[in-house]
Design a protein around this motif. Structure first.
Motif, PDB file in Angstrom:
ATOM      1  N   LYS A 103       2.287  45.018  22.927  1.00  0.00           N
ATOM      2  CA  LYS A 103       2.061  46.312  22.277  1.00  0.00           C
ATOM      3  C   LYS A 103       3.361  46.848  21.689  1.00  0.00           C
ATOM      4  O   LYS A 103       3.372  47.402  20.584  1.00  0.00           O
ATOM      5  CB  LYS A 103       1.482  47.318  23.279  1.00  0.00           C
ATOM      6  CG  LYS A 103       0.001  47.128  23.565  1.00  0.00           C
ATOM      7  CD  LYS A 103      -0.502  48.194  24.519  1.00  0.00           C
ATOM      8  CE  LYS A 103      -2.006  48.079  24.724  1.00  0.00           C
ATOM      9  NZ  LYS A 103      -2.521  49.117  25.651  1.00  0.00           N
ATOM     10  N   ARG A 107       3.718  47.458  17.688  1.00  0.00           N
ATOM     11  CA  ARG A 107       4.057  48.789  17.153  1.00  0.00           C
ATOM     12  C   ARG A 107       5.238  48.685  16.200  1.00  0.00           C
ATOM     13  O   ARG A 107       5.259  49.308  15.131  1.00  0.00           O
ATOM     14  CB  ARG A 107       4.381  49.752  18.295  1.00  0.00           C
ATOM     15  CG  ARG A 107       3.175  50.209  19.110  1.00  0.00           C
ATOM     16  CD  ARG A 107       3.552  51.352  20.045  1.00  0.00           C
ATOM     17  NE  ARG A 107       2.454  51.729  20.899  1.00  0.00           N
ATOM     18  CZ  ARG A 107       2.307  51.326  22.165  1.00  0.00           C
ATOM     19  NH1 ARG A 107       3.223  50.529  22.713  1.00  0.00           N
ATOM     20  NH2 ARG A 107       1.263  51.697  22.884  1.00  0.00           N
ATOM     21  N   SER A 193      -2.427  50.873  11.468  1.00  0.00           N
ATOM     22  CA  SER A 193      -1.943  51.852  12.433  1.00  0.00           C
ATOM     23  C   SER A 193      -1.738  51.165  13.764  1.00  0.00           C
ATOM     24  O   SER A 193      -2.123  50.006  13.961  1.00  0.00           O
ATOM     25  CB  SER A 193      -2.968  52.978  12.600  1.00  0.00           C
ATOM     26  OG  SER A 193      -4.187  52.438  13.119  1.00  0.00           O
ATOM     27  N   TYR A 194      -1.128  51.893  14.699  1.00  0.00           N
ATOM     28  CA  TYR A 194      -0.993  51.352  16.047  1.00  0.00           C
ATOM     29  C   TYR A 194      -2.375  51.029  16.627  1.00  0.00           C
ATOM     30  O   TYR A 194      -2.577  49.982  17.249  1.00  0.00           O
ATOM     31  CB  TYR A 194      -0.309  52.364  16.966  1.00  0.00           C
ATOM     32  CG  TYR A 194       1.146  52.639  16.654  1.00  0.00           C
ATOM     33  CD1 TYR A 194       1.922  51.756  15.910  1.00  0.00           C
ATOM     34  CD2 TYR A 194       1.754  53.800  17.124  1.00  0.00           C
ATOM     35  CE1 TYR A 194       3.252  52.021  15.636  1.00  0.00           C
ATOM     36  CE2 TYR A 194       3.090  54.075  16.856  1.00  0.00           C
ATOM     37  CZ  TYR A 194       3.832  53.184  16.115  1.00  0.00           C
ATOM     38  OH  TYR A 194       5.149  53.455  15.862  1.00  0.00           O
ATOM     39  N   GLU A 195      -3.312  51.943  16.402  1.00  0.00           N
ATOM     40  CA  GLU A 195      -4.653  51.774  16.982  1.00  0.00           C
ATOM     41  C   GLU A 195      -5.304  50.488  16.472  1.00  0.00           C
ATOM     42  O   GLU A 195      -5.898  49.728  17.236  1.00  0.00           O
ATOM     43  CB  GLU A 195      -5.532  52.977  16.645  1.00  0.00           C
ATOM     44  CG  GLU A 195      -5.129  54.280  17.330  1.00  0.00           C
ATOM     45  CD  GLU A 195      -3.868  54.897  16.752  1.00  0.00           C
ATOM     46  OE1 GLU A 195      -3.207  55.668  17.479  1.00  0.00           O
ATOM     47  OE2 GLU A 195      -3.517  54.587  15.588  1.00  0.00           O
ATOM     48  N   TYR A 196      -5.161  50.239  15.161  1.00  0.00           N
ATOM     49  CA  TYR A 196      -5.768  49.031  14.601  1.00  0.00           C
ATOM     50  C   TYR A 196      -5.076  47.785  15.137  1.00  0.00           C
ATOM     51  O   TYR A 196      -5.724  46.812  15.529  1.00  0.00           O
ATOM     52  CB  TYR A 196      -5.677  49.046  13.075  1.00  0.00           C
ATOM     53  CG  TYR A 196      -6.271  47.807  12.449  1.00  0.00           C
ATOM     54  CD1 TYR A 196      -7.643  47.702  12.226  1.00  0.00           C
ATOM     55  CD2 TYR A 196      -5.466  46.719  12.099  1.00  0.00           C
ATOM     56  CE1 TYR A 196      -8.194  46.563  11.676  1.00  0.00           C
ATOM     57  CE2 TYR A 196      -6.016  45.573  11.552  1.00  0.00           C
ATOM     58  CZ  TYR A 196      -7.377  45.497  11.342  1.00  0.00           C
ATOM     59  OH  TYR A 196      -7.914  44.360  10.807  1.00  0.00           O
ATOM     60  N   LEU A 198      -3.468  47.303  17.899  1.00  0.00           N
ATOM     61  CA  LEU A 198      -3.590  47.086  19.338  1.00  0.00           C
ATOM     62  C   LEU A 198      -5.044  46.963  19.796  1.00  0.00           C
ATOM     63  O   LEU A 198      -5.293  46.710  20.963  1.00  0.00           O
ATOM     64  CB  LEU A 198      -2.930  48.245  20.098  1.00  0.00           C
ATOM     65  CG  LEU A 198      -1.460  48.510  19.742  1.00  0.00           C
ATOM     66  CD1 LEU A 198      -0.934  49.704  20.507  1.00  0.00           C
ATOM     67  CD2 LEU A 198      -0.612  47.279  20.018  1.00  0.00           C
ATOM     68  N   HIS A 199      -5.989  47.103  18.865  1.00  0.00           N
ATOM     69  CA  HIS A 199      -7.399  47.083  19.249  1.00  0.00           C
ATOM     70  C   HIS A 199      -7.775  45.814  20.001  1.00  0.00           C
ATOM     71  O   HIS A 199      -8.495  45.843  20.993  1.00  0.00           O
ATOM     72  CB  HIS A 199      -8.301  47.224  18.019  1.00  0.00           C
ATOM     73  CG  HIS A 199      -9.759  47.165  18.322  1.00  0.00           C
ATOM     74  ND1 HIS A 199     -10.426  48.195  18.958  1.00  0.00           N
ATOM     75  CD2 HIS A 199     -10.668  46.174  18.106  1.00  0.00           C
ATOM     76  CE1 HIS A 199     -11.705  47.853  19.105  1.00  0.00           C
ATOM     77  NE2 HIS A 199     -11.877  46.645  18.598  1.00  0.00           N
ATOM     78  N   ALA A 202      -7.039  45.721  23.804  1.00  0.00           N
ATOM     79  CA  ALA A 202      -7.674  46.666  24.721  1.00  0.00           C
ATOM     80  C   ALA A 202      -8.577  45.931  25.707  1.00  0.00           C
ATOM     81  O   ALA A 202      -9.276  44.991  25.341  1.00  0.00           O
ATOM     82  CB  ALA A 202      -8.495  47.682  23.937  1.00  0.00           C
TER      83      ALA A 202
END
Length: 204
Positions: A103, A107, A193-196, A198-199, A202
């Motif tokens: 992660k 990032r 984005s970070y969310e995309y 790191l998806h 998860a």
């Protein structure tokens, strides 16, 4: 009478080379790859056109070397911020927590892809590498593959620690979470984005 020392040609050449790197990166960001020329780079760097042709055969070669240098400086700063300019080898951290380590690096990758200083030359080289096979091979061999091997090394260490299944090929595994991010960015398929990024890491 003080004795005059001869100019240091090595220092002069390095100063010119650095100015050419900076000029190539700046012009690609400002006017785009197609409008960037050897003549423009030379004028911006304050050197003669022949100086550039002495070291490189095309603007693509200049940009590739400049971008590799820029990436190396960024890696050095990330690995040892107190020693910028000194030789440093970047490694993906191994804290014992694979997910946290990946992660952290993902990032940083998102930050780089969104940084205008990196984005324009990256896109230019990626596009040119599609039609210029020699440049494409150099881009992969000198920049992409060494970066990907850092992931491979970290994943292999995780396998040895029992954190990753032993039957998984680390080289294929890293492509599963790095490739979607790269393709989305290259094709302007949507915001990254970070969310995309790191998806895929998860927990299910």
């Amino acid at each position: 009478m003080a004795k005059k020392t001869a100019p240091d040609s090595t220092r002069r050449s390095e100063k010119s080379r650095r100015a050419i790197y900076d000029a190539a990166l700046a012009l690609v960001s400002e006017v785009g790859y197609q409008k960037t020329t050897i003549e423009g780079i030379a004028a911006r760097a304050g050197v003669g056109k022949q100086t550039i042709y002495r070291w490189w055969s095309s603007k693509a070669d200049v940009l590739l070397e400049a971008f590799i240098d820029l990436s190396a400086q960024a890696a050095e700063a990330a690995a040892h911020p107190e020693a910028i300019g000194e030789q440093a080898e970047y490694e993906i951290p191994d804290t014992g927590d694979l997910e946290a380590d990946l992660k952290l690096v993902l990032r940083a990758t998102v930050d780089e892809l969104l940084d205008p200083k990196f984005e324009a030359p990256w896109r230019a080289l990626a596009a040119e590498g599609m039609v210029n096979q020699r440049l494409g091979a150099e881009l992969v061999g000198k920049l992409l593959e060494p970066q990907l091997q850092l992931y491979v090394k970290r994943l292999r260490a995780a396998q040895e620690q029992g954190a990753v299944r032993p039957d998984i090929d680390p080289r294929i595994a890293l492509e599963l979470f790095v490739s979607p991010l790269a393709q989305r960015w290259l094709q302007y398929a949507g915001p990254i984005s970070y969310e995309y990024a790191l998806h895929g890491l998860a927990p299910r």
